[in-house]
Scaffold this active site. Structure first.
Site, PDB file in Angstrom:
ATOM      1  N   SER A 489       1.089  -0.990  -0.145  1.00  0.00           N
ATOM      2  CA  SER A 489      -0.064  -0.003   0.127  1.00  0.00           C
ATOM      3  C   SER A 489       0.646   0.993  -0.011  1.00  0.00           C
ATOM      4  O   SER A 489       1.997   1.233  -0.884  1.00  0.00           O
ATOM      5  CB  SER A 489      -0.838  -0.017   0.877  1.00  0.00           C
ATOM      6  OG  SER A 489      -2.267   1.040   0.770  1.00  0.00           O
ATOM      7  N   ASP A 574      -8.938  -5.001  -6.510  1.00  0.00           N
ATOM      8  CA  ASP A 574      -8.536  -3.940  -5.744  1.00  0.00           C
ATOM      9  C   ASP A 574      -9.100  -2.308  -6.110  1.00  0.00           C
ATOM     10  O   ASP A 574      -9.087  -1.177  -6.927  1.00  0.00           O
ATOM     11  CB  ASP A 574      -6.456  -3.309  -5.614  1.00  0.00           C
ATOM     12  CG  ASP A 574      -6.531  -2.840  -4.399  1.00  0.00           C
ATOM     13  OD1 ASP A 574      -6.516  -1.907  -3.651  1.00  0.00           O
ATOM     14  OD2 ASP A 574      -5.434  -2.491  -4.474  1.00  0.00           O
ATOM     15  N   HIS A 606      -7.022  -5.693  -1.664  1.00  0.00           N
ATOM     16  CA  HIS A 606      -6.022  -4.826  -1.699  1.00  0.00           C
ATOM     17  C   HIS A 606      -4.924  -5.280  -0.785  1.00  0.00           C
ATOM     18  O   HIS A 606      -5.861  -5.381   0.940  1.00  0.00           O
ATOM     19  CB  HIS A 606      -6.046  -3.604  -0.764  1.00  0.00           C
ATOM     20  CG  HIS A 606      -5.633  -2.758  -0.641  1.00  0.00           C
ATOM     21  ND1 HIS A 606      -4.811  -1.789  -1.409  1.00  0.00           N
ATOM     22  CD2 HIS A 606      -4.832  -1.945   0.380  1.00  0.00           C
ATOM     23  CE1 HIS A 606      -4.106  -0.987  -1.304  1.00  0.00           C
ATOM     24  NE2 HIS A 606      -3.873  -0.916  -0.324  1.00  0.00           N
TER      25      HIS A 606
END
Length: 631
Positions: A489, A574, A606
């Site tokens: 991330s 995602d 994600h």
């Protein structure tokens, strides 16, 4: 003949010497199978029914985490759910005869609430709306039939509040979101009495005396400030809040919405932000306040809970403890123990007789004495900030001249904490030191430290990472030729920024669902993040006003500087960091002939949640680091 024998003897001695060295390394750092770190837990998320008669947990069924239930008195465990495409995200008891669980579809984060009866015969999708996300507002613990949920069914950008019947699926609109409400809060009687609004730059608190009354604005503050209601006082007239209004560190206050001011300072810590406060539902007393320095700390406000912690700590010395759940009578608790070297175990604690019974180890195949310690460290940034972090050194090795994996956390406005980390333990077991740092903007260190991150993606935030690597090298901990960087991330962004803006610092990198282009990232955020978009522009950069800043901080536009091997992993579904973020970076590097390995999973979002996808990713990482990082 003798010459041949002598040659064989020398060869055997060399081989035995090599084997002895390998055995010595194994003794110091026994090689643990990769999948043992990333397998689903044997049993996890234990809970107890409100009447205290049944215990539930999650365990694998066809490689997916599903709900199991067993009578507390003993007997056969019963599996209630049979979801086979994806692990359940969470669950909770609803009365004594139903459980509610959450799941999404392929990683899209559009969670649905499902109800299942305790006998497993009835299962119902309570929010069967395609593309709609359901959030829990209040589980209405004392009501066996209803919960309160938020749904973005009418408008994907905002959530209306509904009462939802868990047995029939009936929905009743409680409050329609006018377009600015970012969150709802109920009182102890389950009445919708407060709301948090945002226009992106200012946040406000709305309050009303009853559900029949209109909401009134009682406080407005900047997006830079924190004023977060936790729960109502027990008379339902005031609020307990986490706030840093007028100060640097977050504190716990009792706040009066009629007088529109602080009524009482409950607790302040001069060193760090206070995290949260707990209470007893039955006895209606505050129980404890928690905060994090390098480890979690508590202040007890209630002798009953303090005595329970003290008793369990005496029975489980050396472990961190959490009270995970409690029955309606508050005389039977689910306790979890853990440390930096173990995921820990679950226990049943019975107040009568102070009896502690072990329920299960979470990952019994991992042995604490074979794993590594997570030690706190700190260093100074180039502009004088104190940066706190953690260092994990392979078990049995000295912190000297080691290959290192630098591992900035995601967020970015969260923080790394002390505790068991499977990635760090896996990498340490393979002989790499792991370095984790709470760069500027990480939460818990006060408002000034948080604001120091604004518009500093790829700039001073990245300098904090770089300065940490240089500190490791100066201390003699890191082999300067064997430093890799890996993150997910925002940590994936920091990974790409690291090999782009400091290309000589790292020998290789692994980017896991990371941002590569700040322009496209801003355009593809989930619709329900749009209330926060203006503050994102202030904290990261405005695509119109700050074009040069965002371009200079977006690794994809500077891919020509990257010269080290890169592994990228991405979930196709995602909703936060769109697959296009990874696609464009891979295309830019392949165009230049830079070595890049690209792993995409079509049924993930994600981060990889399905067990087989985790295995595939970390096996690819193991091969990658063995090739480019190992000594």
């Amino acid at each position: 003949m003798e010459t041949a024998r002598a040659i064989i003897r020398v060869f055997c001695l060399i081989l035995l010497g090599w084997l002895f060295c390998q055995e010595g390394n194994a003794m110091n750092n026994k090689l643990i199978p990769l999948r043992d770190f990333f397998r689903n837990p044997e049993k996890a998320l234990y809970q107890i029914s409100p009447d205290g008669q049944n215990i539930s947990w999650l365990a694998s069924y066809e490689n997916r985490l599903n709900i199991f239930v067993q009578p507390r008195a003993g007997g056969e465990a019963k599996r209630l759910t049979a979801v086979t495409d994806r692990d359940l995200a969470d669950y909770f008891w609803k009365g004594d005869d139903h459980l509610i669980y959450l799941r999404d579809f392929g990683g899209d984060e559009n969670f649905h609430f499902f109800s299942v009866s305790r006998d497993g015969r009835e299962t119902r999708d309570l929010t069967p709306f395609p593309g709609v996300r359901a959030d829990l507002i209040d589980d209405l613990y004392d009501d066996p039939d209803w919960i309160i949920v938020g749904l973005n069914k009418r408008n994907r950008e905002i959530f209306d509040a509904f009462r939802l019947n868990v047995k029939t699926g009936e929905l009743k609109l409680l409050a329609e979101n006018p377009g600015t409400i970012a969150g709802w809060l109920t009182d102890h009687d389950g009445r919708l009495r407060a709301a948090m609004t945002s226009d992106g730059l200012e946040n406000s608190i709305l309050f009303r005396d009853s559900e029949a009354a209109p909401f009134q604005k009682v406080l407005t503050c900047s997006y830079k400030d924190t004023f977060a209601p936790l729960f109502f006082t027990f008379d339902n007239k005031q609020l307990y809040v986490v706030s840093n209004l007028g100060r640097d560190k977050r504190v716990i206050e009792r706040w009066d919405p009629v007088a529109k001011k602080e009524a009482e300072m409950v607790y302040a810590n001069p060193e760090v932000d206070v995290d949260t406060m707990s209470y007893s539902r039955k006895r209606k007393v505050l129980t404890s306040i928690s905060w994090t320095t390098w480890k979690k700390e508590r202040k007890f406000l209630d002798q009953t809970i303090a005595a329970i912690f003290n008793d369990v700590e005496s029975k489980l010395p050396g472990y961190e403890l959490d009270l995970e759940d409690v029955d309606r009578n508050e005389d039977t608790f689910i306790v979890r123990s853990y440390s930096d070297r173990t995921r820990g175990a679950y226990y049943l604690y019975e107040l009568a007789g102070k009896k502690l019974t072990k329920l299960a180890d979470i990952s019994p195949w991992l042995k604490e004495d074979e794993l590594a310690e997570m030690k706190p460290i700190k260093y100074k940034s180039r502009d004088g900030l104190t940066i706190n972090g953690y260092l994990i050194v392979p078990e049995g090795q000295k912190a000297k001249d080691l290959p290192v994996v630098v591992n900035p956390h995601g967020g970015p406005w969260v923080r790394d904490r002390w505790g068991f980390n499977p990635e760090a333990q896996f990498l340490a077991n393979r002989g790499y030191a792991v370095f984790k740092m709470n760069y500027r903007g990480s939460t818990g260190y006060g408002k000034k430290f948080y604001e120091a991150s604004f518009k500093q993606w790829g700039k001073k935030m990245q300098d904090d990472v770089t300065d940490g690597v240089k500190w490791l090298i100066a201390q003699g901990i890191a082999d300067p030729k064997k430093v890799a960087i890996f993150g997910g991330s925002y940590g994936g962004y920091a990974t790409l920024a690291g090999i782009t803006f400091t290309p000589d610092l790292y020998c290789c990198a692994v980017d896991y669902v990371g941002v590569s282009n700040l322009f496209t990232f801003m355009k593809t955020i989930p619709p329900y993040w749009k209330l926060e978009l203006k503050s994102m522009y202030e904290m990261v950069g405005d695509p119109e006003k700050d074009k040069e800043l965002l371009r200079s901080a977006s690794p994809v536009f500077h891919a020509d500087k990257i010269k080290v091997p890169l592994l990228i992993a991405q979930g196709a579904q995602d909703p936060r960091v769109n697959k296009a973020e990874s696609d464009q970076m891979v295309a830019a590097l392949k165009k230049r002939g830079v070595e890049v390995e690209y792993l995409v999973k079509d049924n993930e979002g994600h981060g990889f949640h399905n067990e087989e996808n985790r295995f595939a990713f970390y096996e690819a990482m193991e091969r990658f680091f063995a090739k480019h990082l190992a000594k």
